[in-house]
Design a protein around this motif. Sequence first.
Motif, PDB file in Angstrom:
ATOM      1  N   ARG A 195       0.838  -1.211   0.000  1.00  0.00           N
ATOM      2  CA  ARG A 195       0.000   0.000   0.000  1.00  0.00           C
ATOM      3  C   ARG A 195       0.864   1.249   0.000  1.00  0.00           C
ATOM      4  O   ARG A 195       0.553   2.243  -0.662  1.00  0.00           O
ATOM      5  CB  ARG A 195      -0.944  -0.017   1.203  1.00  0.00           C
ATOM      6  N   LEU A 196       1.943   1.210   0.747  1.00  0.00           N
ATOM      7  CA  LEU A 196       2.866   2.349   0.750  1.00  0.00           C
ATOM      8  C   LEU A 196       3.507   2.534  -0.622  1.00  0.00           C
ATOM      9  O   LEU A 196       3.606   3.646  -1.130  1.00  0.00           O
ATOM     10  CB  LEU A 196       3.957   2.131   1.802  1.00  0.00           C
ATOM     11  N   ALA A 197       3.946   1.435  -1.211  1.00  0.00           N
ATOM     12  CA  ALA A 197       4.611   1.514  -2.515  1.00  0.00           C
ATOM     13  C   ALA A 197       3.671   2.054  -3.581  1.00  0.00           C
ATOM     14  O   ALA A 197       4.074   2.850  -4.432  1.00  0.00           O
ATOM     15  CB  ALA A 197       5.133   0.137  -2.917  1.00  0.00           C
ATOM     16  N   SER A 198       2.422   1.635  -3.541  1.00  0.00           N
ATOM     17  CA  SER A 198       1.472   2.074  -4.566  1.00  0.00           C
ATOM     18  C   SER A 198       1.079   3.531  -4.405  1.00  0.00           C
ATOM     19  O   SER A 198       0.549   4.141  -5.337  1.00  0.00           O
ATOM     20  CB  SER A 198       0.214   1.199  -4.516  1.00  0.00           C
ATOM     21  N   SER A 199       1.358   4.104  -3.236  1.00  0.00           N
ATOM     22  CA  SER A 199       1.007   5.511  -3.009  1.00  0.00           C
ATOM     23  C   SER A 199       2.151   6.469  -3.318  1.00  0.00           C
ATOM     24  O   SER A 199       1.999   7.681  -3.164  1.00  0.00           O
ATOM     25  CB  SER A 199       0.571   5.710  -1.550  1.00  0.00           C
ATOM     26  N   LEU A 200       3.307   5.923  -3.736  1.00  0.00           N
ATOM     27  CA  LEU A 200       4.447   6.784  -4.019  1.00  0.00           C
ATOM     28  C   LEU A 200       4.130   7.753  -5.159  1.00  0.00           C
ATOM     29  O   LEU A 200       3.534   7.371  -6.156  1.00  0.00           O
ATOM     30  CB  LEU A 200       5.667   5.938  -4.394  1.00  0.00           C
ATOM     31  N   THR A 201       4.565   8.983  -4.990  1.00  0.00           N
ATOM     32  CA  THR A 201       4.299   9.986  -6.025  1.00  0.00           C
ATOM     33  C   THR A 201       5.242   9.847  -7.205  1.00  0.00           C
ATOM     34  O   THR A 201       4.897  10.201  -8.324  1.00  0.00           O
ATOM     35  CB  THR A 201       4.425  11.405  -5.439  1.00  0.00           C
ATOM     36  N   LYS A 202       6.442   9.309  -6.962  1.00  0.00           N
ATOM     37  CA  LYS A 202       7.398   9.103  -8.048  1.00  0.00           C
ATOM     38  C   LYS A 202       7.080   7.781  -8.725  1.00  0.00           C
ATOM     39  O   LYS A 202       7.385   6.717  -8.207  1.00  0.00           O
ATOM     40  CB  LYS A 202       8.834   9.107  -7.528  1.00  0.00           C
ATOM     41  N   SER A 203       6.455   7.836  -9.876  1.00  0.00           N
ATOM     42  CA  SER A 203       6.004   6.619 -10.537  1.00  0.00           C
ATOM     43  C   SER A 203       7.158   5.677 -10.868  1.00  0.00           C
ATOM     44  O   SER A 203       6.977   4.459 -10.929  1.00  0.00           O
ATOM     45  CB  SER A 203       5.245   6.971 -11.827  1.00  0.00           C
ATOM     46  N   ALA A 204       8.346   6.221 -11.068  1.00  0.00           N
ATOM     47  CA  ALA A 204       9.485   5.373 -11.405  1.00  0.00           C
ATOM     48  C   ALA A 204       9.888   4.462 -10.260  1.00  0.00           C
ATOM     49  O   ALA A 204      10.592   3.488 -10.455  1.00  0.00           O
ATOM     50  CB  ALA A 204      10.678   6.238 -11.811  1.00  0.00           C
ATOM     51  N   LEU A 205       9.451   4.793  -9.032  1.00  0.00           N
ATOM     52  CA  LEU A 205       9.802   3.978  -7.875  1.00  0.00           C
ATOM     53  C   LEU A 205       8.733   2.950  -7.532  1.00  0.00           C
ATOM     54  O   LEU A 205       8.928   2.131  -6.661  1.00  0.00           O
ATOM     55  CB  LEU A 205      10.049   4.882  -6.659  1.00  0.00           C
ATOM     56  N   ARG A 206       7.591   3.013  -8.178  1.00  0.00           N
ATOM     57  CA  ARG A 206       6.520   2.098  -7.828  1.00  0.00           C
ATOM     58  C   ARG A 206       6.856   0.673  -8.235  1.00  0.00           C
ATOM     59  O   ARG A 206       6.840  -0.244  -7.447  1.00  0.00           O
ATOM     60  CB  ARG A 206       5.213   2.550  -8.482  1.00  0.00           C
ATOM     61  N   GLY A 207       7.146   0.493  -9.485  1.00  0.00           N
ATOM     62  CA  GLY A 207       7.539  -0.816  -9.965  1.00  0.00           C
ATOM     63  C   GLY A 207       6.410  -1.827  -9.940  1.00  0.00           C
ATOM     64  O   GLY A 207       5.269  -1.533  -9.625  1.00  0.00           O
ATOM     65  N   ARG A 208       6.759  -3.055 -10.270  1.00  0.00           N
ATOM     66  CA  ARG A 208       5.815  -4.158 -10.226  1.00  0.00           C
ATOM     67  C   ARG A 208       6.121  -4.995  -9.001  1.00  0.00           C
ATOM     68  O   ARG A 208       7.290  -5.263  -8.690  1.00  0.00           O
ATOM     69  CB  ARG A 208       5.934  -5.008 -11.483  1.00  0.00           C
ATOM     70  N   VAL A 209       5.090  -5.433  -8.304  1.00  0.00           N
ATOM     71  CA  VAL A 209       5.264  -6.158  -7.053  1.00  0.00           C
ATOM     72  C   VAL A 209       4.813  -7.600  -7.234  1.00  0.00           C
ATOM     73  O   VAL A 209       3.679  -7.864  -7.652  1.00  0.00           O
ATOM     74  CB  VAL A 209       4.484  -5.499  -5.902  1.00  0.00           C
ATOM     75  N   TYR A 210       5.708  -8.529  -6.897  1.00  0.00           N
ATOM     76  CA  TYR A 210       5.404  -9.951  -6.878  1.00  0.00           C
ATOM     77  C   TYR A 210       5.413 -10.418  -5.429  1.00  0.00           C
ATOM     78  O   TYR A 210       6.060  -9.813  -4.564  1.00  0.00           O
ATOM     79  CB  TYR A 210       6.448 -10.750  -7.654  1.00  0.00           C
ATOM     80  N   ALA A 211       4.717 -11.508  -5.171  1.00  0.00           N
ATOM     81  CA  ALA A 211       4.753 -12.096  -3.837  1.00  0.00           C
ATOM     82  C   ALA A 211       4.711 -13.611  -3.958  1.00  0.00           C
ATOM     83  O   ALA A 211       3.915 -14.165  -4.717  1.00  0.00           O
ATOM     84  CB  ALA A 211       3.587 -11.611  -2.987  1.00  0.00           C
ATOM     85  N   LEU A 212       5.583 -14.258  -3.210  1.00  0.00           N
ATOM     86  CA  LEU A 212       5.600 -15.717  -3.168  1.00  0.00           C
ATOM     87  C   LEU A 212       4.606 -16.192  -2.122  1.00  0.00           C
ATOM     88  O   LEU A 212       4.606 -15.712  -0.982  1.00  0.00           O
ATOM     89  CB  LEU A 212       7.002 -16.221  -2.808  1.00  0.00           C
ATOM     90  N   THR A 213       3.744 -17.135  -2.496  1.00  0.00           N
ATOM     91  CA  THR A 213       2.798 -17.709  -1.546  1.00  0.00           C
ATOM     92  C   THR A 213       2.672 -19.200  -1.788  1.00  0.00           C
ATOM     93  O   THR A 213       2.750 -19.659  -2.929  1.00  0.00           O
ATOM     94  CB  THR A 213       1.407 -17.045  -1.660  1.00  0.00           C
ATOM     95  N   SER A 214       2.495 -19.943  -0.727  1.00  0.00           N
ATOM     96  CA  SER A 214       2.289 -21.388  -0.840  1.00  0.00           C
ATOM     97  C   SER A 214       0.814 -21.749  -0.737  1.00  0.00           C
ATOM     98  O   SER A 214       0.464 -22.926  -0.799  1.00  0.00           O
ATOM     99  CB  SER A 214       3.073 -22.118   0.265  1.00  0.00           C
ATOM    100  N   SER A 215      -0.046 -20.742  -0.569  1.00  0.00           N
ATOM    101  CA  SER A 215      -1.478 -20.986  -0.369  1.00  0.00           C
ATOM    102  C   SER A 215      -2.282 -20.476  -1.560  1.00  0.00           C
ATOM    103  O   SER A 215      -2.366 -19.258  -1.775  1.00  0.00           O
ATOM    104  CB  SER A 215      -1.960 -20.284   0.902  1.00  0.00           C
ATOM    105  N   PRO A 216      -2.920 -21.364  -2.319  1.00  0.00           N
ATOM    106  CA  PRO A 216      -3.781 -20.919  -3.422  1.00  0.00           C
ATOM    107  C   PRO A 216      -4.894 -19.986  -2.957  1.00  0.00           C
ATOM    108  O   PRO A 216      -5.337 -19.122  -3.721  1.00  0.00           O
ATOM    109  CB  PRO A 216      -4.353 -22.235  -3.970  1.00  0.00           C
ATOM    110  N   GLU A 217      -5.307 -20.132  -1.690  1.00  0.00           N
ATOM    111  CA  GLU A 217      -6.367 -19.265  -1.162  1.00  0.00           C
ATOM    112  C   GLU A 217      -5.936 -17.812  -1.076  1.00  0.00           C
ATOM    113  O   GLU A 217      -6.777 -16.914  -1.018  1.00  0.00           O
ATOM    114  CB  GLU A 217      -6.793 -19.746   0.235  1.00  0.00           C
ATOM    115  N   ARG A 218      -4.629 -17.564  -1.070  1.00  0.00           N
ATOM    116  CA  ARG A 218      -4.129 -16.200  -0.964  1.00  0.00           C
ATOM    117  C   ARG A 218      -4.093 -15.473  -2.300  1.00  0.00           C
ATOM    118  O   ARG A 218      -3.927 -14.251  -2.338  1.00  0.00           O
ATOM    119  CB  ARG A 218      -2.708 -16.215  -0.383  1.00  0.00           C
ATOM    120  N   LEU A 219      -4.247 -16.198  -3.395  1.00  0.00           N
ATOM    121  CA  LEU A 219      -4.108 -15.581  -4.714  1.00  0.00           C
ATOM    122  C   LEU A 219      -5.069 -14.413  -4.920  1.00  0.00           C
ATOM    123  O   LEU A 219      -4.652 -13.337  -5.357  1.00  0.00           O
ATOM    124  CB  LEU A 219      -4.283 -16.632  -5.810  1.00  0.00           C
ATOM    125  N   PRO A 220      -6.384 -14.563  -4.630  1.00  0.00           N
ATOM    126  CA  PRO A 220      -7.301 -13.426  -4.827  1.00  0.00           C
ATOM    127  C   PRO A 220      -6.953 -12.229  -3.943  1.00  0.00           C
ATOM    128  O   PRO A 220      -7.096 -11.074  -4.372  1.00  0.00           O
ATOM    129  CB  PRO A 220      -8.671 -14.007  -4.476  1.00  0.00           C
TER     130      PRO A 220
END
Length: 322
Positions: A36-61
Amino acid sequence: MTITAFVGLRRALPARFRRPRWLIIGCGDVGLRVQRLASSLTKSALRGRVYALTSSPERLPVLRAASITPLLGNLDQSSSLRRLAGLATHVLHLAPPPGQAADGGVLHHDPRTLALARSLRRGRLPQALVYASTSGVYGDCAGAWVAETRPVAPATARAQRRVHAETVLRRDLGRAGVRVSILRVPGIYAPDREGGTPRARLLRGTAVLQANEDVFTNHIHADDLAQACRLALWRGAAQRIYHASDNTELRMGDYFDLAADLYGLPRPPRWSRHQAQEQLPPLLWSFMGESRRLENRRLRQELRLSLRYPTVVQGLCSGGTV
């Protein structure tokens, strides 16, 4: 177009086309706050794409709803981590070690962090990695002020696993050129965090130590910890330790008395150290048997973090009516 020409073209692209790629390992409550903090950054060049590793399919949504690209994988299954190699420019490691060995025995090292480091080394290394460790690596300091330069002295297997994880990251990735920063984190709280306030413990009437035997305890609001994680990814120095702790200086019993007064609940009973050690669960006693006060100068001066909740009073009241 040749590969050489393509690489040269990519380097010449504007910054908005070369945004960082974040990878969060263990994207629970704190990880989502970081996003949430990253997505609120005013400098768009710092936002980037965010990945997350999860072992739970229930967490995908849940992750997709937070604008995070989920990756199914398990730190306990190294073959599932192959896709992590060369994926991210910045890695935030929030996953805890396993609680015990596969055979149920006592575990003194962290095989998950070891598997992660090996996977990251198979591809282009990230620029920076931040690991959220624990202040428990110092053991009991008898209430002394603790700087980041103090040698570790883990007294429990849980803390020993964290020391091993720190060592693996600094040795296997830090020496290879990754800017590895370690955040040593005390008790995390927040009114909007599951189990993030003392209310449930107060309702159970769990005892604390009597005043003359009480221990100092340290805290950080989950939002301030998320900010510390984000800043460390960009400002953290290589092989540097930081205490992610607020400015509160309280003994544990006083903390629970304060919370009880805020919630309008009875204060917890006070027991002697001997009585507590005899009657409380071993895990709970392990937290009550260590006393230290964390210095946070590096957090404030080097990471330049302005704490939103400098004390637990402000933090516990941050969720509105308590």
